[in-house]
Design an enzyme around this catalytic site. Sequence first.
Site, PDB file in Angstrom:
ATOM      1  N   ASN A 188       0.801  -1.226   0.000  1.00 17.42           N
ATOM      2  CA  ASN A 188       0.000   0.000   0.000  1.00 17.42           C
ATOM      3  C   ASN A 188       0.837   1.280   0.000  1.00 17.42           C
ATOM      4  O   ASN A 188       0.481   2.270  -0.629  1.00 17.42           O
ATOM      5  CB  ASN A 188      -0.979  -0.001   1.175  1.00 17.42           C
ATOM      6  CG  ASN A 188      -0.279  -0.062   2.514  1.00 17.42           C
ATOM      7  OD1 ASN A 188       0.715  -0.764   2.684  1.00 17.42           O
ATOM      8  ND2 ASN A 188      -0.789   0.663   3.488  1.00 17.42           N
ATOM      9  N   GLU A 204       8.554   1.061  16.481  1.00 14.11           N
ATOM     10  CA  GLU A 204       9.665   1.560  15.679  1.00 14.11           C
ATOM     11  C   GLU A 204       9.621   3.077  15.685  1.00 14.11           C
ATOM     12  O   GLU A 204       8.569   3.683  15.814  1.00 14.11           O
ATOM     13  CB  GLU A 204       9.613   0.982  14.260  1.00 14.11           C
ATOM     14  CG  GLU A 204       9.827  -0.541  14.256  1.00 14.11           C
ATOM     15  CD  GLU A 204       9.886  -1.168  12.870  1.00 14.11           C
ATOM     16  OE1 GLU A 204      10.116  -0.441  11.889  1.00 14.11           O
ATOM     17  OE2 GLU A 204       9.696  -2.398  12.781  1.00 14.11           O
TER      18      GLU A 204
END
Length: 392
Positions: free
Chosen positions: A60, A373
Amino acid sequence: GKTITFARTIDIPRVVYNFRFFASSILHHVTECTEMATVGCVHYTSRAPVGVAGLISPWNLPLYLLTWKIAPAIACGNTVVAKPSEMTSVTAWMMCKLLEKAGVPHGVVNIVFGVGAKAGEALVCHPDVPVISFTGSTLTAQRITEKSAPHYKRLSLELGGKNPAIIFDDADLSQCIPTTLRSSFANQGEICLCTSRIFVQRGIYSEFLKRFVAEARKWKTGNPSDPTVDMGALISKGHLEKVRNYVKKARAEGARVLCGEGVDSLSLPPGNQKGYFMLPTVIAEVTDESCCMQEEIFGPVTCVVVFDTEEEVIKRANGVKYGLAATVWSSNVGRVHRVAHRLQCGLVWTNCWLVRDLNLPFGGMKASGIGREGAKDSYEFFTEVKTITIKH
């Protein structure tokens, strides 16, 4: 199918920023040091690269998310083996040409093309790849967890979401409506952070719904190369059918489809007639138990429902297996803090959407993943820490 406007304004600028950000942030991390004067010892920590990092990215946001993994991994001194989605292989191959031109040494960034069951699984099962960073579906993450378990691999799993927008009756609708349109339909709704459950307080529900549907109908769907287009095509025929089936299920359950699929006609240029296009679709009068409110649709479909109290909407917003992101709209500062603290998700935006500081952790709760992250979190994930004690 991504619009050229979205690629130019979101994807590519973020790709550049990913590399620049991590190239800079790696210079500013510090390690710990403590002294035990009574026993004459000094302790300190050191960090070293893990070695080879396995990176698996989705289709995506193919370069946006691939570089979000590559940049911190190589900044920490690792080499990487990356497996991009088989749906977007060409973009990753083109990036390799640019990395070579930029002077990245051979063997530092390695790309393996193929489907998950072969290329991805080989990477996950390889004993010499100690860490796997994966962005994708919850189902695939379950398989990664199972396959990597015998090798005790460190995992960072960024998965799907069923993200709520909570709109209180004191929200500024002039800001809320255009932003919620973007958070629902940007990139054809094919973003894990997209809003697919919109909870609107009863006092403004009718007004919000009327204005939101009217604005959704103004979104232009068509040729992705046309810079005036708001939405392009979905990724594949199979995915389009999956998204359409959710709308069919909603109708079968008694919900109302207010605009989009099956309600408005889709007018496409002659060259795009056979493409996988779908209009922005708004569904109302749907129950919280409906699959459209429980499962990730990953397309241009959003559900709008009414709520009465703060306590009620928090419980309903948390009533799914996912916990990635949420948006809260209110001018009451105390309320946005209260609600943000109680929502079970990794990211909460108040009176905005998709405003990111890469210094801060990114990731979800529950079925939306494990690990985080970001500047500090990626540094810790892609390095091994060692405690060293010196007796003097």
